[in-house]
Every structure is written in structure tokens, then in C-alpha cells.
Design a protein around this motif. Structure first.
Motif, PDB file in Angstrom:
ATOM      1  N   SER A 149       0.817  -1.214   0.000  1.00 35.38           N
ATOM      2  CA  SER A 149       0.000   0.000   0.000  1.00 35.38           C
ATOM      3  C   SER A 149       0.850   1.264   0.000  1.00 35.38           C
ATOM      4  CB  SER A 149      -0.932   0.005   1.211  1.00 35.38           C
ATOM      5  OG  SER A 149      -0.202   0.038   2.429  1.00 35.38           O
ATOM      6  N   LEU A 150       2.058   1.212   0.562  1.00 37.57           N
ATOM      7  CA  LEU A 150       2.923   2.392   0.545  1.00 37.57           C
ATOM      8  C   LEU A 150       3.317   2.755  -0.880  1.00 37.57           C
ATOM      9  CD1 LEU A 150       4.612   4.574   1.924  1.00 37.57           C
ATOM     10  CD2 LEU A 150       6.455   2.898   2.174  1.00 37.57           C
ATOM     11  N   VAL A 151       3.664   1.752  -1.676  1.00 35.97           N
ATOM     12  CA  VAL A 151       4.037   2.012  -3.074  1.00 35.97           C
ATOM     13  C   VAL A 151       2.822   2.509  -3.858  1.00 35.97           C
ATOM     14  CG1 VAL A 151       4.860   0.933  -5.206  1.00 35.97           C
ATOM     15  CG2 VAL A 151       5.953   0.393  -3.038  1.00 35.97           C
ATOM     16  N   VAL A 152       1.646   1.948  -3.574  1.00 36.72           N
ATOM     17  CA  VAL A 152       0.417   2.433  -4.204  1.00 36.72           C
ATOM     18  C   VAL A 152       0.171   3.887  -3.815  1.00 36.72           C
ATOM     19  CG1 VAL A 152      -2.090   2.169  -4.286  1.00 36.72           C
ATOM     20  CG2 VAL A 152      -0.631   0.147  -4.366  1.00 36.72           C
ATOM     21  N   TRP A 153       0.375   4.191  -2.539  1.00 40.41           N
ATOM     22  CA  TRP A 153       0.077   5.534  -2.031  1.00 40.41           C
ATOM     23  C   TRP A 153       0.953   6.604  -2.655  1.00 40.41           C
ATOM     24  CZ3 TRP A 153       3.040   8.695   1.470  1.00 40.41           C
ATOM     25  CH2 TRP A 153       2.356   9.839   1.903  1.00 40.41           C
ATOM     26  N   VAL A 154       2.263   6.369  -2.739  1.00 42.29           N
ATOM     27  CA  VAL A 154       3.140   7.414  -3.279  1.00 42.29           C
ATOM     28  C   VAL A 154       2.866   7.658  -4.759  1.00 42.29           C
ATOM     29  CG1 VAL A 154       4.959   7.016  -1.591  1.00 42.29           C
ATOM     30  CG2 VAL A 154       5.026   5.797  -3.753  1.00 42.29           C
ATOM     31  N   GLY A 155       2.283   6.654  -5.430  1.00 42.67           N
ATOM     32  CA  GLY A 155       1.894   6.870  -6.815  1.00 42.67           C
ATOM     33  C   GLY A 155       0.856   7.956  -6.958  1.00 42.67           C
ATOM     34  N   SER A 159       0.278  10.683  -9.978  1.00 37.25           N
ATOM     35  CA  SER A 159      -0.973  10.444 -10.688  1.00 37.25           C
ATOM     36  C   SER A 159      -1.950  11.595 -10.546  1.00 37.25           C
ATOM     37  CB  SER A 159      -1.616   9.146 -10.181  1.00 37.25           C
ATOM     38  OG  SER A 159      -0.788   8.043 -10.456  1.00 37.25           O
ATOM     39  N   VAL A 160      -1.843  12.340  -9.460  1.00 32.66           N
ATOM     40  CA  VAL A 160      -2.687  13.526  -9.305  1.00 32.66           C
ATOM     41  C   VAL A 160      -2.166  14.670 -10.176  1.00 32.66           C
ATOM     42  CG1 VAL A 160      -3.348  15.343  -7.680  1.00 32.66           C
ATOM     43  CG2 VAL A 160      -3.559  12.948  -7.028  1.00 32.66           C
ATOM     44  N   LEU A 161      -0.844  14.771 -10.290  1.00 34.73           N
ATOM     45  CA  LEU A 161      -0.270  15.827 -11.121  1.00 34.73           C
ATOM     46  C   LEU A 161      -0.468  15.554 -12.613  1.00 34.73           C
ATOM     47  CD1 LEU A 161       3.135  16.411  -9.263  1.00 34.73           C
ATOM     48  CD2 LEU A 161       1.105  17.875  -9.203  1.00 34.73           C
ATOM     49  N   GLY A 162      -0.397  14.274 -13.007  1.00 34.24           N
ATOM     50  CA  GLY A 162      -0.464  13.916 -14.419  1.00 34.24           C
ATOM     51  C   GLY A 162      -1.670  14.453 -15.168  1.00 34.24           C
ATOM     52  N   PRO A 163      -2.907  14.275 -14.624  1.00 36.06           N
ATOM     53  CA  PRO A 163      -4.075  14.774 -15.360  1.00 36.06           C
ATOM     54  C   PRO A 163      -4.096  16.281 -15.556  1.00 36.06           C
ATOM     55  CG  PRO A 163      -4.734  13.152 -13.732  1.00 36.06           C
ATOM     56  CD  PRO A 163      -3.285  13.466 -13.478  1.00 36.06           C
ATOM     57  N   ALA A 286      -6.587  10.675  -6.507  1.00 36.27           N
ATOM     58  CA  ALA A 286      -6.287  10.832  -5.085  1.00 36.27           C
ATOM     59  C   ALA A 286      -7.101   9.845  -4.261  1.00 36.27           C
ATOM     60  CB  ALA A 286      -6.579  12.266  -4.646  1.00 36.27           C
ATOM     61  N   GLY A 287      -8.358   9.647  -4.655  1.00 37.05           N
ATOM     62  CA  GLY A 287      -9.181   8.643  -3.966  1.00 37.05           C
ATOM     63  C   GLY A 287      -8.620   7.246  -4.119  1.00 37.05           C
ATOM     64  N   MET A 288      -8.033   6.963  -5.269  1.00 33.46           N
ATOM     65  CA  MET A 288      -7.448   5.647  -5.505  1.00 33.46           C
ATOM     66  C   MET A 288      -6.254   5.380  -4.600  1.00 33.46           C
ATOM     67  SD  MET A 288      -7.534   5.547  -9.687  1.00 33.46           S
ATOM     68  CE  MET A 288      -6.612   4.015  -9.799  1.00 33.46           C
ATOM     69  N   TYR A 289      -5.479   6.419  -4.298  1.00 37.25           N
ATOM     70  CA  TYR A 289      -4.187   6.207  -3.652  1.00 37.25           C
ATOM     71  C   TYR A 289      -4.050   6.793  -2.251  1.00 37.25           C
ATOM     72  CZ  TYR A 289      -2.814   4.999  -8.428  1.00 37.25           C
ATOM     73  OH  TYR A 289      -2.740   4.415  -9.661  1.00 37.25           O
ATOM     74  N   ALA A 290      -4.786   7.854  -1.928  1.00 39.87           N
ATOM     75  CA  ALA A 290      -4.534   8.597  -0.689  1.00 39.87           C
ATOM     76  C   ALA A 290      -4.692   7.741   0.559  1.00 39.87           C
ATOM     77  CB  ALA A 290      -5.460   9.813  -0.613  1.00 39.87           C
ATOM     78  N   LEU A 291      -5.669   6.852   0.581  1.00 39.57           N
ATOM     79  CA  LEU A 291      -5.935   6.045   1.770  1.00 39.57           C
ATOM     80  C   LEU A 291      -5.258   4.681   1.731  1.00 39.57           C
ATOM     81  CD1 LEU A 291      -9.740   6.781   2.329  1.00 39.57           C
ATOM     82  CD2 LEU A 291      -7.762   7.916   3.354  1.00 39.57           C
ATOM     83  N   ALA A 292      -4.392   4.459   0.735  1.00 37.77           N
ATOM     84  CA  ALA A 292      -3.791   3.131   0.578  1.00 37.77           C
ATOM     85  C   ALA A 292      -3.056   2.643   1.830  1.00 37.77           C
ATOM     86  CB  ALA A 292      -2.852   3.130  -0.634  1.00 37.77           C
ATOM     87  N   LEU A 339     -15.362   6.344  -6.158  1.00 35.45           N
ATOM     88  CA  LEU A 339     -14.976   5.264  -7.070  1.00 35.45           C
ATOM     89  C   LEU A 339     -13.511   4.890  -6.854  1.00 35.45           C
ATOM     90  CD1 LEU A 339     -16.023   3.609  -9.613  1.00 35.45           C
ATOM     91  CD2 LEU A 339     -14.850   5.335 -10.970  1.00 35.45           C
ATOM     92  N   GLY A 340     -12.662   5.901  -6.712  1.00 35.61           N
ATOM     93  CA  GLY A 340     -11.252   5.639  -6.462  1.00 35.61           C
ATOM     94  C   GLY A 340     -11.005   4.989  -5.116  1.00 35.61           C
ATOM     95  N   VAL A 341     -11.718   5.437  -4.080  1.00 36.28           N
ATOM     96  CA  VAL A 341     -11.539   4.870  -2.743  1.00 36.28           C
ATOM     97  C   VAL A 341     -11.974   3.401  -2.710  1.00 36.28           C
ATOM     98  CG1 VAL A 341     -12.243   5.020  -0.326  1.00 36.28           C
ATOM     99  CG2 VAL A 341     -11.773   7.112  -1.611  1.00 36.28           C
ATOM    100  N   GLY A 342     -13.116   3.109  -3.306  1.00 33.08           N
ATOM    101  CA  GLY A 342     -13.588   1.728  -3.336  1.00 33.08           C
ATOM    102  C   GLY A 342     -12.635   0.816  -4.083  1.00 33.08           C
ATOM    103  N   TRP A 343     -12.118   1.305  -5.208  1.00 33.65           N
ATOM    104  CA  TRP A 343     -11.126   0.529  -5.965  1.00 33.65           C
ATOM    105  C   TRP A 343      -9.906   0.252  -5.109  1.00 33.65           C
ATOM    106  CZ3 TRP A 343      -6.061   1.654  -7.145  1.00 33.65           C
ATOM    107  CH2 TRP A 343      -5.448   0.849  -8.108  1.00 33.65           C
ATOM    108  N   SER A 344      -9.463   1.243  -4.343  1.00 29.15           N
ATOM    109  CA  SER A 344      -8.276   1.090  -3.506  1.00 29.15           C
ATOM    110  C   SER A 344      -8.458  -0.030  -2.487  1.00 29.15           C
ATOM    111  CB  SER A 344      -7.976   2.412  -2.780  1.00 29.15           C
ATOM    112  OG  SER A 344      -6.839   2.288  -1.954  1.00 29.15           O
ATOM    113  N   PHE A 345      -9.599  -0.065  -1.812  1.00 33.69           N
ATOM    114  CA  PHE A 345      -9.848  -1.101  -0.811  1.00 33.69           C
ATOM    115  C   PHE A 345      -9.774  -2.499  -1.433  1.00 33.69           C
ATOM    116  CE2 PHE A 345     -11.085   2.192   2.056  1.00 33.69           C
ATOM    117  CZ  PHE A 345     -11.073   1.629   3.324  1.00 33.69           C
ATOM    118  N   ILE A 346     -10.431  -2.667  -2.567  1.00 42.46           N
ATOM    119  CA  ILE A 346     -10.484  -4.000  -3.173  1.00 42.46           C
ATOM    120  C   ILE A 346      -9.144  -4.370  -3.793  1.00 42.46           C
ATOM    121  CG2 ILE A 346     -11.591  -5.406  -4.952  1.00 42.46           C
ATOM    122  CD1 ILE A 346     -14.122  -3.753  -4.520  1.00 42.46           C
ATOM    123  N   ASN A 347      -8.509  -3.426  -4.480  1.00 42.38           N
ATOM    124  CA  ASN A 347      -7.252  -3.734  -5.168  1.00 42.38           C
ATOM    125  C   ASN A 347      -6.122  -4.026  -4.195  1.00 42.38           C
ATOM    126  OD1 ASN A 347      -4.525  -2.640  -6.559  1.00 42.38           O
ATOM    127  ND2 ASN A 347      -5.897  -3.450  -8.121  1.00 42.38           N
TER     128      ASN A 347
END
Length: 416
Positions: A149-155, A159-163, A286-292, A339-347
């Protein structure tokens, strides 16, 4: 090509290599995901502008996800044969080449470089995903979820800057004559190339090679792609926890990609600007990664099924909001964040489970195969989502995504 490792492969050496590995992966992820993050917003809008055809645009929008699927298993096989360093650096450099092609495609409105470039930039997504498995190679079993989750989180940072690279892309364009999209992909190409250089130069000793030596696994002879795929399929046919983890990862990916891919198009039709669209995708990422890290902690403490069940609940809430308020910018943004937060929990939970239960013999190939499958299903979902949005509405698309969650909910809550 095998990396040298310390002569002693005891716990002290493995712990030392793990600390160095985590430091390199963190820096690599931050830099590389800036380049990868440009595809979900700027890449999607570029596809619509260059093709001027909804059918072709839909195919172009799925190209980066399809590229991630195509590169997933080969990169996993490269890791199994030569180690993580060679596989990860190769993927980043392939993505950098793709981003450079997209500069040309954006500047001159060329369709072929557009498709090829988006396919290649998908390699960056595949690398970013496989980096989370590299973090678990030498992690203690009780801490695999946290390391992953740490590697997911720093992404999240990149990923927030990219868009939002459209803003500095416009700044570069004013001074170079490039279009805003071409300027954005030029920045992405530099970031992707640097990420490859970082991992190639610094990921020594290789964590996967260290694990193999510490486990007494001899260096493998080269195997064909078909032989490795057969081993992976055999692993999944006999390993029930691994199958459950794969179903969870694929389901979350399908739901997330289908909705996320069509959101920029939907918001553009609503009249929202590229700045608002980029901001929305950034909040989603951010939802995908912030709470990883929190998800990794909860997974290690309470187990996989409760964590996945909570993720399913969050996805249902997200999709319900999208179905109820599809024409409200605030509602769409809220839906995308959840959507991002839910994906994070499952992934995170599914990936941590898979890394624990898969055999060492097929570890890297199986991990690459899982990412390939999830991205292939995601690309299919993204391609199907375009016609569905045209023929129905964003609300219907959200309701269909809820239906897709039902088999995973049954496996999680009913069947043990």
C-alpha cells in the motif's frame, strides 16, 4: 543479467535489501506516475480531437488500458527471468517512447502515432502496478499489505499531477509552438524516461533475485511465453484463495475503468472545461491512492474479506450517486472520488492476498498475468462503456456497474 546479492541471505540481508528497495520504488513511482497520469484525461481528450469519430475515439480511449494488459505478462516474465530491475526499467522506457509519439500525434493530428503511442504508454501503467508486487518480495508476511500500500500511495503524487499537465503543457506551447496536448506529453515523456533510469541505476540488489536465492530457488532457464502461461493457469486452477484475489482485482478494475474512462467525455458534453475535467480526474486518482496505507493496515489487521466487503460498499455508494445526479458536476466529482476509494480497498486487499498465497515458482509470472488480465478486462469495459453511454446515459452506465459487482459481493459475503 542476474544481480549479485550479499553472500549471506539471512533475515538481516533481506531486511536491508527491502529497505533499499522501498526507497527506490517510492522515488520511481512518484516520477513515473506523473507521465502515466496524463493518459486518463489529456489522452482521452486528445483521442476525441484527433479521430473526430466517436467509434474510433472509443477505441483510442481504451488503447492505453489495452497496452497495460499487453505489457503485463511480458513484464512479469522478464522479472521472473532477469529480475525486477530489468523488467521495470524496460516498461518505463517503452512508455516514454509512447509519450514521445503522442507529442507528434498531438502536434500534427496523426491517428496511427496516436494509437501506437497510447498502447506504449500503457506499459507505464503495467510497471506502476507491478511495482506494488516488487514491494512485497522481501516484506514480512504480516506486513505485505502495508509494504504494497505504501508504493500504491506514493503513486498518488504523480498520478494527481499527471491529469493536470495540460496547464504546464500550455505554458510550454506558448514558448515552443507546440499544442497544449503536445506540451503535456513532452513533460510526460521526460518523467517516464527518468523513472526508468532511476530503477535501472538504483534497484541493486534486485529484490526478486534476492528472494529466490534466500528461498533456495535456482536461477531459471529461459522459458517460452506459452510455458509460463501454462504454469500460471495451473497455479490458479488449484489455488482457490488466488482465484478469489484475481476475481476481486478484475472486478474492481472493470468497474473503475468503465466509469472513469467515460467521465471526461460526459463532463465535456456537460460543458465543463479541461481544467475542471483534469481536476476531477486528479481527485479520483487521489481517492485511488490517498488512503492506501490505511487500507493496507486494515487489511493486515482485519483480513482480506472485511476489507474487500467495505470496498464493495463504497463502490455501490459511488455508483448510486453517479446514477442519481449525473448532470451535476458536484455529484460526478463526488462519485469519482468514492470510485477511487472503493477501488483502492479491493485492489490493495486482493493484491496483498495474491502475493501471500501464490507460489514462489510462478510468483513474478503470475503477478504479471493478474495485471494483464485486469487491464484486458478493463480495456474491454472501457470500450463497451462508450457505446453504452451514447445509447443510454451516465446513470444507466453506473447502474450496470453495480450489477457487475454482484458476483464479487456473493463470493465475499456469502460463500467462504
Amino acid at each position: 543479467m542476474k544481480e549479485p546479492i550479499p553472500s549471506t541471505t539471512g533475515n538481516l540481508d533481506c531486511a536491508s535489501v527491502q529497505r533499499r528497495t522501498m526507497a527506490v520504488l517510492v522515488i520511481m513511482q512518484i516520477v513515473g506516475t506523473v507521465g502515466v497520469g496524463v493518459a486518463p484525461s489529456v489522452g482521452i481528450l486528445l483521442a476525441s480531437e484527433v479521430t473526430q469519430n466517436e467509434a474510433w475515439a472509443g477505441l483510442a480511449r481504451t488503447a492505453s488500458t489495452l497496452g497495460a494488459a499487453l505489457f503485463g505478462l511480458p513484464l512479469g516474465n522478464l522479472a521472473a527471468q532477469f529480475g525486477r530491475r530489468f523488467a521495470l526499467s524496460s516498461g518505463w522506457w517503452a512508455a516514454a517512447l509512447g509519450s514521445a509519439m503522442l507529442v507528434v500525434a498531438a502536434q500534427f493530428s496523426l491517428v496511427v502515432p496516436l494509437f501506437v503511442g497510447l498502447l506504449l504508454i500503457g506499459a507505464g501503467s503495467a510497471v506502476s502496478l507491478q511495482a506494488r508486487f516488487a514491494a512485497t518480495d522481501l516484506a514480512e508476511p504480516a506486513h505485505k499489505g502495508r509494504a504494497l500500500s505504501l508504493v500504491v500511495w506514493v503513486g498518488m503524487i504523480g498520478s494527481v499531477l499527471g491529469p493536470n499537465l495540460g496547464v504546464p503543457g500550455g505554458f510550454i506551447g506558448e514558448r515552443t509552438g507546440l499544442t497544449v496536448y503536445a506540451g503535456a506529453f513532452l513533460i510526460a515523456a521526460v518523467c517516464l524516461a527518468v523513472a526508468g533510469l532511476i530503477v535501472f541505476a538504483l534497484l541493486r540488489p534486485d529484490p526478486l533475485v534476492t528472494l529466490q536465492r534466500a528461498s533456495g530457488i535456482e536461477a531459471r532457464k529461459p522459458e517460452s511465453m506459452g510455458a509460463r502461461i501454462r504454469k500460471v493457469m495451473q497455479e490458479l486452477s488449484t489455488n482457490r484463495p488466488a482465484r478469489y484475489a484475481v476475481i476481486a482485482i478484475i472486478t474492481a478494475q472493470v468497474v473503475m475503468v468503465a466509469i472513469m474512462t467515460m467521465t471526461p467525455v460526459h463532463m465535456q458534453h456537460m460543458g465543463d472545461s479541461i481544467t475542471v475535467i483534469g481536476f476531477t480526474i486528479s481527485l479520483h486518482v487521489a481517492g485511488m491512492y490517498a488512503l492506501a496505507p490505511l487500507v493496507g493496515y486494515l487489511n493486515d489487521k482485519f483480513g482480506t474479506r472485511p476489507t474487500i466487503a467495505f470496498g464493495i460498499g463504497i463502490l455501490v455508494a459511488s455508483l448510486s450517486i453517479g446514477a442519481a445526479w449525473p448532470e451535476e458536476t458536484g455529484g460526478v466529482i463526488t462519485s469519482l472520488i468514492l470510485l477511487g476509494v472503493g477501488w483502492s480497498f479491493i485492489n490493495v486487499a486482493g493484491s496483498a492476498l495474491f502475493s501471500r498465497v501464490v507460489s514462489e515458482e510462478t510468483r513474478a509470472s503470475s503477478q504479471g498475468g493478474v495485471d494483464a488480465l485486469s487491464n484486458l478486462f478493463g480495456a474491454t469495459a472501457a470500450f463497451a462503456a462508450g457505446p453504452l453511454l451514447i445509447l443510454s446515459s451516465f446513470s444507466i452506465l453506473s447502474l450496470i456497474a453495480i450489477v457487475v459487482l454482484l458476483p464479487l459481493a456473493w463470493l465475499t459475503l456469502v460463500r467462504r
